[in-house]
Motif scaffolding. Sequence first.
Motif, short mmCIF file in Angstrom:
data_model
loop_
_atom_site.label_atom_id
_atom_site.label_comp_id
_atom_site.label_asym_id
_atom_site.label_seq_id
_atom_site.Cartn_x
_atom_site.Cartn_y
_atom_site.Cartn_z
N LEU A 150 42.92 32.08 56.93
CA LEU A 150 43.43 32.18 55.58
C LEU A 150 42.60 33.20 54.80
O LEU A 150 41.36 33.18 54.85
CB LEU A 150 43.34 30.82 54.88
CG LEU A 150 43.99 30.71 53.50
CD1 LEU A 150 45.51 30.83 53.62
CD2 LEU A 150 43.60 29.41 52.82
N GLN A 151 43.28 34.10 54.12
CA GLN A 151 42.62 35.07 53.26
C GLN A 151 43.23 35.01 51.88
O GLN A 151 44.44 34.80 51.73
CB GLN A 151 42.74 36.49 53.84
CG GLN A 151 42.06 36.67 55.19
CD GLN A 151 42.08 38.11 55.66
OE1 GLN A 151 42.62 38.99 55.00
NE2 GLN A 151 41.46 38.37 56.80
N ALA A 152 42.39 35.16 50.86
CA ALA A 152 42.87 35.05 49.49
C ALA A 152 42.36 36.21 48.64
O ALA A 152 41.22 36.65 48.81
CB ALA A 152 42.43 33.73 48.87
N LEU A 153 43.21 36.68 47.74
CA LEU A 153 42.80 37.64 46.73
C LEU A 153 42.34 36.82 45.52
O LEU A 153 43.12 36.06 44.94
CB LEU A 153 43.96 38.55 46.35
CG LEU A 153 43.65 39.66 45.34
CD1 LEU A 153 42.67 40.67 45.92
CD2 LEU A 153 44.94 40.36 44.90
N VAL A 154 41.06 36.96 45.17
CA VAL A 154 40.46 36.09 44.15
C VAL A 154 39.85 36.94 43.03
O VAL A 154 39.15 37.92 43.30
CB VAL A 154 39.35 35.20 44.78
CG1 VAL A 154 38.72 34.30 43.71
CG2 VAL A 154 39.93 34.34 45.91
N ARG A 155 40.15 36.52 41.82
CA ARG A 155 39.53 37.17 40.67
C ARG A 155 38.27 36.37 40.27
O ARG A 155 38.35 35.16 40.05
CB ARG A 155 40.49 37.21 39.48
CG ARG A 155 39.92 37.97 38.26
CD ARG A 155 40.88 37.87 37.07
NE ARG A 155 42.20 38.38 37.40
CZ ARG A 155 42.55 39.66 37.39
NH1 ARG A 155 41.64 40.58 37.06
NH2 ARG A 155 43.78 40.03 37.70
#
Length: 336
Positions: A150-155
Amino acid sequence: MPRRTVRLRRLVGPRGAQPKVIALGGGMGLSASLTALRRITGDLTAVVTVADDGGSSGRLRDELGVLPPGDLRKALAALCGDDDWGRTWAEVIQHRFESKGDLHEHAVGNLLIVALWEQLGDHVQALDLVGKLLGAHGRVLPMSAVPLELQALVRGHDPAEPEALSTVRGQATVALTPGEVQQVHVVPHDPPAVPEAVEAVMDADWVVLGPGSWFSSVIPHLLVPELLQALTVTKARKVLALNLAPQPGETDGFSPQRHLEVLARHAPKLAFDVVLADQDAVPDQDSLREAAQRLGGTVELAPVAAPDGLPRHDPELLAAAYDRIFRMHGRIGPWR
């Protein structure tokens, strides 16, 4: 306040058939759904995420290259009956070793599942065999035949840079990020679905998605193309079950309607018939109803939280909510 007793009986149609229900998710959220659903139908299938990379599952995955077995084990335990046999086996497969050696924190059920995978060379056959041993009230399937990252774009994953966007890798890391998750995807990007899982979705009367960790247990099902296609075109009715509270890190600060919005962003063509939420967890019911309408569905508010005040579902109350939804919201399939 005294605990209310909920009287349930399994749903049956005029020819004695029961509704075919498939529940998708992972972790404790899926376990809560399965514990409730097995009270009202004997035709139940769980489809489980395979992106876990922490704890015993992560160690077995790294060392042996297998699917992470932990969420599959939890689903099997949830399907165990309430008799002595079921309670005993649920406790056995959930038992974790405590030692100063390599077995420390490994769950018995994880080792059993992986051993059968190696012996039989077939994920589904092995899980069916474990379910038979446990006397499980349903079937457990992985959503994909390959372990996923799982990969996430996180701010703001780095608190020192609250506006910076960064890619966070691994389910365990995504679940605990202090930042705001914008979007998730899986690697490989086009993972194969387990055929039996796709078949179960297409053959179901009802599909239940959630509750659970939104970005790491619920949405990943929508990132497997064959599974998403099946969920989109199936004639089954679909229920989206919301969490009782935002999850620290992953959905911290999310309103109930925000959960629907991010799900729709990941699968814009997917519709739901019913959105189920706890009546005390929705401060703005009108906004939730508007968000549900955009998904094609209506909102069902029900008391489904445990009476101890912790953010966990009460199995009997959740079962009663599902029971009411299944009886009231349309009827399709031979069981009726």
